[in-house]
Structure formats: structure tokens, C-alpha cells
Scaffold this motif. Structure first.
Motif, PDB file in Angstrom:
ATOM      1  N   VAL A   1      -3.714  -0.072  13.821  1.00 15.49           N
ATOM      2  CA  VAL A   1      -2.462   0.457  12.699  1.00 15.49           C
ATOM      3  C   VAL A   1      -2.802   1.674  12.397  1.00 15.49           C
ATOM      4  O   VAL A   1      -4.034   2.137  12.261  1.00 15.49           O
ATOM      5  N   HIS A   2      -1.676   2.363  12.557  1.00 15.77           N
ATOM      6  CA  HIS A   2      -1.867   4.030  12.295  1.00 15.77           C
ATOM      7  C   HIS A   2      -1.064   4.312  10.982  1.00 15.77           C
ATOM      8  O   HIS A   2       0.266   3.979  10.960  1.00 15.77           O
ATOM      9  N   LEU A   3      -1.585   4.704   9.875  1.00  9.57           N
ATOM     10  CA  LEU A   3      -0.843   5.226   8.638  1.00  9.57           C
ATOM     11  C   LEU A   3      -0.657   6.654   8.893  1.00  9.57           C
ATOM     12  O   LEU A   3      -1.291   7.429   9.324  1.00  9.57           O
ATOM     13  N   ILE A   4       0.533   6.810   8.377  1.00  4.93           N
ATOM     14  CA  ILE A   4       1.297   8.188   8.967  1.00  4.93           C
ATOM     15  C   ILE A   4       1.920   8.851   7.757  1.00  4.93           C
ATOM     16  O   ILE A   4       2.683   8.134   7.013  1.00  4.93           O
ATOM     17  N   VAL A   5       1.577   9.989   7.216  1.00  8.70           N
ATOM     18  CA  VAL A   5       2.073  10.861   6.324  1.00  8.70           C
ATOM     19  C   VAL A   5       2.551  12.089   7.265  1.00  8.70           C
ATOM     20  O   VAL A   5       1.920  12.830   7.567  1.00  8.70           O
TER      21      VAL A   5
ATOM     22  N   ILE B   1      11.594  16.451   2.464  1.00  7.62           N
ATOM     23  CA  ILE B   1      11.252  15.089   2.470  1.00  7.62           C
ATOM     24  C   ILE B   1       9.845  14.691   3.100  1.00  7.62           C
ATOM     25  O   ILE B   1       9.639  15.137   4.258  1.00  7.62           O
ATOM     26  N   ILE B   2       9.027  13.927   2.771  1.00 12.11           N
ATOM     27  CA  ILE B   2       7.798  13.454   3.100  1.00 12.11           C
ATOM     28  C   ILE B   2       8.213  11.945   3.361  1.00 12.11           C
ATOM     29  O   ILE B   2       8.501  11.137   2.536  1.00 12.11           O
ATOM     30  N   ALA B   3       7.562  11.615   4.561  1.00 15.85           N
ATOM     31  CA  ALA B   3       7.584  10.219   4.992  1.00 15.85           C
ATOM     32  C   ALA B   3       6.368   9.607   5.165  1.00 15.85           C
ATOM     33  O   ALA B   3       5.410  10.078   5.504  1.00 15.85           O
ATOM     34  N   ILE B   4       6.336   8.204   4.552  1.00 10.50           N
ATOM     35  CA  ILE B   4       5.060   7.546   4.739  1.00 10.50           C
ATOM     36  C   ILE B   4       5.460   6.217   5.632  1.00 10.50           C
ATOM     37  O   ILE B   4       6.355   5.543   5.313  1.00 10.50           O
ATOM     38  N   SER B   5       4.604   5.860   6.524  1.00 11.54           N
ATOM     39  CA  SER B   5       4.839   4.817   7.549  1.00 11.54           C
ATOM     40  C   SER B   5       3.401   4.433   7.916  1.00 11.54           C
ATOM     41  O   SER B   5       2.598   4.920   7.840  1.00 11.54           O
ATOM     42  N   ALA B   6       3.767   3.175   8.666  1.00 13.65           N
ATOM     43  CA  ALA B   6       2.667   2.623   9.425  1.00 13.65           C
ATOM     44  C   ALA B   6       3.082   2.086  10.801  1.00 13.65           C
ATOM     45  O   ALA B   6       4.365   1.603  10.767  1.00 13.65           O
ATOM     46  N   THR B   7       2.515   2.240  11.678  1.00  6.66           N
ATOM     47  CA  THR B   7       2.813   1.602  13.093  1.00  6.66           C
ATOM     48  C   THR B   7       1.649   0.952  13.733  1.00  6.66           C
ATOM     49  O   THR B   7       0.535   1.198  13.578  1.00  6.66           O
ATOM     50  N   THR B   8       1.795   0.245  14.749  1.00  3.09           N
ATOM     51  CA  THR B   8       0.735  -0.540  15.521  1.00  3.09           C
ATOM     52  C   THR B   8       1.060   0.255  16.967  1.00  3.09           C
ATOM     53  O   THR B   8       1.980   0.266  17.392  1.00  3.09           O
TER      54      THR B   8
ATOM     55  N   VAL C   1       9.775  11.443  -1.516  1.00  7.22           N
ATOM     56  CA  VAL C   1       8.929  10.787  -0.608  1.00  7.22           C
ATOM     57  C   VAL C   1       9.592   9.536  -0.246  1.00  7.22           C
ATOM     58  O   VAL C   1      10.227   8.822  -1.036  1.00  7.22           O
ATOM     59  N   VAL C   2       9.750   9.219   1.237  1.00  5.50           N
ATOM     60  CA  VAL C   2      10.314   8.122   1.638  1.00  5.50           C
ATOM     61  C   VAL C   2       9.306   7.310   2.297  1.00  5.50           C
ATOM     62  O   VAL C   2       8.678   7.771   3.038  1.00  5.50           O
ATOM     63  N   VAL C   3       9.396   5.981   2.257  1.00  6.91           N
ATOM     64  CA  VAL C   3       8.536   4.961   2.711  1.00  6.91           C
ATOM     65  C   VAL C   3       9.367   4.303   3.720  1.00  6.91           C
ATOM     66  O   VAL C   3      10.452   3.648   3.416  1.00  6.91           O
TER      67      VAL C   3
ATOM     68  N   LEU D   1       0.752  -1.189  -0.089  1.00  8.21           N
ATOM     69  CA  LEU D   1      -0.026   0.035   0.130  1.00  8.21           C
ATOM     70  C   LEU D   1       0.794   1.232   0.113  1.00  8.21           C
ATOM     71  O   LEU D   1       0.612   2.151  -0.967  1.00  8.21           O
ATOM     72  N   LEU D   2       1.740   1.463   1.013  1.00  8.94           N
ATOM     73  CA  LEU D   2       2.922   2.722   1.216  1.00  8.94           C
ATOM     74  C   LEU D   2       3.623   2.690  -0.200  1.00  8.94           C
ATOM     75  O   LEU D   2       3.815   3.843  -0.481  1.00  8.94           O
ATOM     76  N   ALA D   3       3.857   1.608  -0.772  1.00 10.90           N
ATOM     77  CA  ALA D   3       4.972   1.650  -2.215  1.00 10.90           C
ATOM     78  C   ALA D   3       4.275   2.185  -3.001  1.00 10.90           C
ATOM     79  O   ALA D   3       4.478   2.880  -4.173  1.00 10.90           O
ATOM     80  N   SER D   4       2.821   1.731  -3.126  1.00 14.04           N
ATOM     81  CA  SER D   4       1.922   2.000  -4.288  1.00 14.04           C
ATOM     82  C   SER D   4       1.622   3.537  -4.223  1.00 14.04           C
ATOM     83  O   SER D   4       1.598   4.280  -5.273  1.00 14.04           O
ATOM     84  N   VAL D   5       1.441   4.144  -3.200  1.00  9.80           N
ATOM     85  CA  VAL D   5       1.275   5.668  -3.030  1.00  9.80           C
ATOM     86  C   VAL D   5       2.369   6.260  -3.214  1.00  9.80           C
ATOM     87  O   VAL D   5       2.372   7.354  -4.097  1.00  9.80           O
ATOM     88  N   ALA D   6       3.609   6.078  -2.887  1.00 12.43           N
ATOM     89  CA  ALA D   6       4.601   6.487  -3.175  1.00 12.43           C
ATOM     90  C   ALA D   6       5.298   6.505  -4.697  1.00 12.43           C
ATOM     91  O   ALA D   6       5.562   7.575  -5.373  1.00 12.43           O
TER      92      ALA D   6
END
Length: 170
Positions: free
Chosen positions: A136-140, A123-130, A86-88, A67-72
Motif C-alpha cells: 500500500v502506498h499512501l500519497i499526498v 488542491i491537495i490530494a490524499i489517496s492510497a493505492t496498491t 483537500v480532496v480524498v 484514515l484518509l478522511a480523518s486526516v482531511a
């Protein structure tokens, strides 16, 4: 339906072009990006049809790294134009159920907003954490100008944009 009919020959042409490019060449990379964009466009068309009818969410386990790679990947044209990155960040262990296409669309909108609010070199970072509750929290995250306090209550209004305010600051 009519938009999907227009996308079909484009997708067919891109498939045909696969036989005409050298693997690993710049043309092959561009072709892969174009095929991905057409697939996303077709997903958006399908999503629009769902909204026009009764929305049916297609729940499935979401591959968070995909998901994150596709958005990037979808953001690459804007990233190049804006001269930002954009960094994943790795997202191991972040698993949830949701609709991949809808989540992709929401994250893409957030990333595009971050690009619009960023300056060259940012730099824009995209990540996910639990968290401790396994949510799950998706973060931009970005270093953009932020949303002015006087319009924060409007950011979830349909079709509201802050682009005019951002452009005035620049």
C-alpha cells in the motif's frame, strides 16, 4: 499524564454540549470537529508517552478510507485559513496493518506541509493505492513550490523546517 488530565474535562464538556446543540446545525458540525480534535490530541498524548517510554506499535488492520478522511478532517482549520482544498480520493481495496494513530500523525504532517507550501485555490490530494506486490502506498500530492535541492538531505532531520524558505519565496 498531566496533559491527559487537562484534556479529560474538555472531552467531558464536549460530551455535555451534545445535548445542547441541534443535530445537523453548524454548531453540531463544529462540535463534531472539536470532539474529533480532542480524540486526536488524546491519541497524540498516548503516542508521546510511548515515545517517552519504549515505543510499542499497536498493529491492527488500518481502515484506509477512515484514515484518509480523518486526516482531511484534522486539516480543515488550516485549509480554510490557507484557502486551499483537500480532496480524498477513493481507496477501495487498500488494506494494511499498522498503527492508526502513528499513520494519522505522519499523514497529517505531510498534509500540513502541503498546505503550507500551497497557494490559495490549490488542491491537495490524499489517496492510497496498491502496487503489483500488494504493498500500500499512501500519497499526498500538491502543486506547491517543492523542496529546494540544497536542503533535501535535511528534510528528515528532527525539527528541521522549510517554512522560512517558503515564506521568503512568497
Amino acid at each position: 499524564h498531566d496533559l491527559n488530565n487537562l484534556a479529560t474535562p474538555v472531552a467531558a464538556f464536549l460530551l455535555h454540549m451534545e445535548t445542547r446543540v441541534t443535530p445537523e446545525s453548524p454548531d453540531a458540525v463544529d462540535l463534531a470537529d472539536e470532539k474529533h480534535s480532542v480524540k486526536v490530541m488524546q491519541d497524540y498524548i498516548k503516542e508521546s508517552l510511548l515515545f517517552a517510554r519504549k515505543l510499542t506499535i499497536n498493529y491492527a488492520v488500518v481502515d484506509t478510507p477512515a484514515l484518509l478522511a480523518s486526516v482531511a478532517q484534522l486539516a480543515q482549520d488550516r485549509v480554510r485559513s490557507a484557502r486551499v482544498a483537500v480532496v480524498v480520493h477513493p481507496t477501495e481495496g487498500c488494506v494494511f496493518e499498522g498503527d492508526f494513530a502513528l499513520m494519522q500523525r505522519a499523514l497529517q504532517n505531510l498534509v500540513f506541509n502541503s498546505i503550507d507550501a500551497s497557494s490559495p485555490g490549490d488542491i491537495i490530494a490524499i489517496s492510497a493505492t496498491t502496487d503489483d506486490h500488494q504493498q500500500v502506498h499512501l500519497i499526498v500530492s500538491d502543486h506547491g513550490t517543492g523542496v529546494p535541492p540544497e536542503i533535501r538531505d535535511k528534510i528528515f532531520d528532527p525539527y528541521f523546517t522549510t517554512l522560512a524558505a517558503l515564506n521568503a519565496v512568497r
